[in-house]
Design an enzyme around this catalytic site. Sequence first.
Site, PDB file in Angstrom:
ATOM      1  N   ASP A   1      -2.025 -61.207  15.215  1.00 49.82           N
ATOM      2  CA  ASP A   1      -2.289 -62.641  15.254  1.00 49.82           C
ATOM      3  C   ASP A   1      -2.812 -63.164  13.917  1.00 49.82           C
ATOM      4  O   ASP A   1      -2.527 -64.294  13.525  1.00 49.82           O
ATOM      5  CB  ASP A   1      -3.291 -62.969  16.364  1.00 49.82           C
ATOM      6  CG  ASP A   1      -2.602 -63.126  17.712  1.00 49.82           C
ATOM      7  OD1 ASP A   1      -1.572 -62.458  17.913  1.00 49.82           O
ATOM      8  OD2 ASP A   1      -3.083 -63.899  18.546  1.00 49.82           O
TER       9      ASP A   1
ATOM     10  N   CYS B   1      -4.854 -54.868  20.105  1.00 51.88           N
ATOM     11  CA  CYS B   1      -4.944 -56.257  19.643  1.00 51.88           C
ATOM     12  C   CYS B   1      -4.469 -57.287  20.651  1.00 51.88           C
ATOM     13  O   CYS B   1      -4.017 -56.967  21.741  1.00 51.88           O
ATOM     14  CB  CYS B   1      -4.255 -56.381  18.296  1.00 51.88           C
ATOM     15  SG  CYS B   1      -5.165 -55.474  17.015  1.00 51.88           S
ATOM     16  N   ASP B   2      -4.528 -58.557  20.230  1.00 52.63           N
ATOM     17  CA  ASP B   2      -4.657 -59.722  21.091  1.00 52.63           C
ATOM     18  C   ASP B   2      -3.743 -59.790  22.304  1.00 52.63           C
ATOM     19  O   ASP B   2      -4.200 -59.867  23.435  1.00 52.63           O
ATOM     20  CB  ASP B   2      -4.472 -60.987  20.255  1.00 52.63           C
ATOM     21  CG  ASP B   2      -5.615 -61.203  19.275  1.00 52.63           C
ATOM     22  OD1 ASP B   2      -6.318 -60.234  18.984  1.00 52.63           O
ATOM     23  OD2 ASP B   2      -5.798 -62.321  18.808  1.00 52.63           O
ATOM     24  N   LYS B   3      -2.439 -59.818  22.099  1.00 53.83           N
ATOM     25  CA  LYS B   3      -1.523 -60.005  23.242  1.00 53.83           C
ATOM     26  C   LYS B   3      -1.012 -58.674  23.774  1.00 53.83           C
ATOM     27  O   LYS B   3      -0.454 -58.616  24.868  1.00 53.83           O
ATOM     28  CB  LYS B   3      -0.327 -60.887  22.846  1.00 53.83           C
ATOM     29  CG  LYS B   3      -0.720 -62.190  22.180  1.00 53.83           C
ATOM     30  CD  LYS B   3      -1.730 -62.977  22.998  1.00 53.83           C
ATOM     31  CE  LYS B   3      -2.265 -64.165  22.226  1.00 53.83           C
ATOM     32  NZ  LYS B   3      -3.046 -63.806  21.028  1.00 53.83           N
TER      33      LYS B   3
ATOM     34  N   CYS C   1     -10.159 -56.618  14.787  1.00 54.65           N
ATOM     35  CA  CYS C   1     -11.103 -57.361  13.938  1.00 54.65           C
ATOM     36  C   CYS C   1     -12.484 -57.450  14.583  1.00 54.65           C
ATOM     37  O   CYS C   1     -12.622 -57.674  15.781  1.00 54.65           O
ATOM     38  CB  CYS C   1     -10.549 -58.735  13.619  1.00 54.65           C
ATOM     39  SG  CYS C   1      -9.058 -58.663  12.604  1.00 54.65           S
TER      40      CYS C   1
ATOM     41  N   GLU D   1      -2.338 -70.476  18.095  1.00 54.31           N
ATOM     42  CA  GLU D   1      -3.768 -70.540  17.799  1.00 54.31           C
ATOM     43  C   GLU D   1      -3.994 -71.419  16.570  1.00 54.31           C
ATOM     44  O   GLU D   1      -3.119 -71.569  15.726  1.00 54.31           O
ATOM     45  CB  GLU D   1      -4.322 -69.139  17.518  1.00 54.31           C
ATOM     46  CG  GLU D   1      -4.455 -68.296  18.756  1.00 54.31           C
ATOM     47  CD  GLU D   1      -5.116 -66.955  18.484  1.00 54.31           C
ATOM     48  OE1 GLU D   1      -5.395 -66.252  19.453  1.00 54.31           O
ATOM     49  OE2 GLU D   1      -5.338 -66.612  17.304  1.00 54.31           O
TER      50      GLU D   1
ATOM     51  N   SER E   1      -8.229 -69.157  18.281  1.00 52.81           N
ATOM     52  CA  SER E   1      -8.593 -67.762  18.060  1.00 52.81           C
ATOM     53  C   SER E   1      -9.970 -67.495  18.642  1.00 52.81           C
ATOM     54  O   SER E   1     -10.808 -68.398  18.745  1.00 52.81           O
ATOM     55  CB  SER E   1      -8.622 -67.483  16.559  1.00 52.81           C
ATOM     56  OG  SER E   1      -9.341 -66.300  16.272  1.00 52.81           O
TER      57      SER E   1
END
Length: 549
Positions: free
Chosen positions: A78, A119-121, A189, A440, A466
């Site tokens: 992302d 990570c995100d998705k 992150c 985002e 985010s």
Amino acid sequence: MRSDLMKKGVLRAPHRSLFKAMGFTDEELAQPIIGVANSANEIIPGHIHLDNITKAVKEGIRIAGGTPIEFRTIGVCDGIAMGHEGMKYSLVSREVIADSVEIMAKAHPFDGIVMIASCDKIIPGMLMALLRLNIPGIFISGGPMLCGRLPTGEIVDLISLFEKIGKRKVDQKLLKTLEEEGCPGPGSCSGMFTANSMNCLSESLGLSLPGNGTIPAVTAKRIRIAKYTGMKVMELVKKNIKPKDIINIDSFKNAICVDMAIGASTNTILHLPAIAKEIGIELPLEIFDSLSRITPNICKLSPASSTHIEDLDKAGGIPAVMKELSKKNLLNLNLLTVSGKTIREIVKNAKIWNDNVIRPIDSPYSKEGGIAILKGNLAPDGCVVKQSAVSPKMMKFTGRARVFDSEEETLQSILKNKISEGDVIIIRYEGPKGGPGMREMLAITSAIVGKGLGEKVALLTDGRFSGGTRGACIGHISPEAAEQGPIAFVKDGDIIEIDIPNRKLNLKVSEEEMEKRKKEYKKRERKLTGVLKRYAKSVRSASTGAILE
């Protein structure tokens, strides 16, 4: 139940032969076969090291008498996709990941499965697939990145870079130092951004081992938890314990309470409903808000403070957070987890080692949770704000609308100093259908902070933010502009009233005027191709988790 692909018999001889073409022995084929979904690639810092995690998981499976078979999935970073067309593909990838894991696990029936992502998705995509498949399985992340440290000793992270870009005068030497030190190595992150939020919630759901959300990526402890994950999946296979034996509505309520306590990303409001939907559980926005009202916010991590995930880990991690919540009877402690223990057994020996990181529940940062759901004539179906990252000055705010129809248009206005104190920035046509893909807005929110406007303007969008966002930033406005929600009819200069404590978001325009604007409205025509065209046709509102029809 054990698949019959490797059983003795004439009909399975071709299957066995194909496995033997890859070097498998009769002894390996006689053992439970465990799929290992590895999302490692060379474009995501959180995934660059996942081959090492996968190796450890496979070692654990072999230790416990299983045969691991690895396959790959895609993944989007992302941060790298941020601020351009690439971000339109991030949320779309969640569905592709879930579908691809389902395809692999159904086409080649496994006795059990381990999902590996950071990570995100990718995390919610994996968890969606895990519940959809409902075979013995477990999730493990690659762990959080360490925070960065400048030569001065200042603690920094990726958000430090984004916010620095928005400043009127950019110190190029400092920017270069931040580039070198802000992201010091592998892992998701380092703040309570979306990836780490979801990794922590996988623990509270009971789908990963204690420590999964907070143990840093670069530690030997992360390798050990990976090995234990491989060993535990074999235990789940032998006992035939499936996700549906572990997960129910109370599991999600536990996760939502933890979400509110740790000040997690607003993206969890998209992902938890999508995961729950896989087993027929509905999570309306009202559940999130009702639990937020009774769950104290006991952790403030970056972007709300200079504290990071590694600090949460040292302070006791998610088990310690859950132990504090249990003191107010906010959790169902009797639920089983993939560890083989109940939540009660996990929190029994948990301890808070730093009450500046995990506050005692009687002395929280705030009496309410990190996220609030607002409604009003501008968002009839609801919208989301990370209230734990909003300045007290901005909890109630009235301002004049500045309307933009894209992220790019907005960013240029901010960087050119065309946004003033008292403005309510509106970014529309960035929702699930309108984007498509619900981008985002980290570049936007960071620029606002960098310009010194973080406590002087508000930002509203039908897109999303985010987990690194801070300030009066309200997203997921539903219905979105592309569905002709009220946000489509806002004009420059309209007065907008934000009242986060009372959960209100209202446009101060008469019903008669709104009806007039609706009649004059012209639907936007777009030329879409490929996956975005298919996605726009089937995606539902952000208020549902942006699930597909």
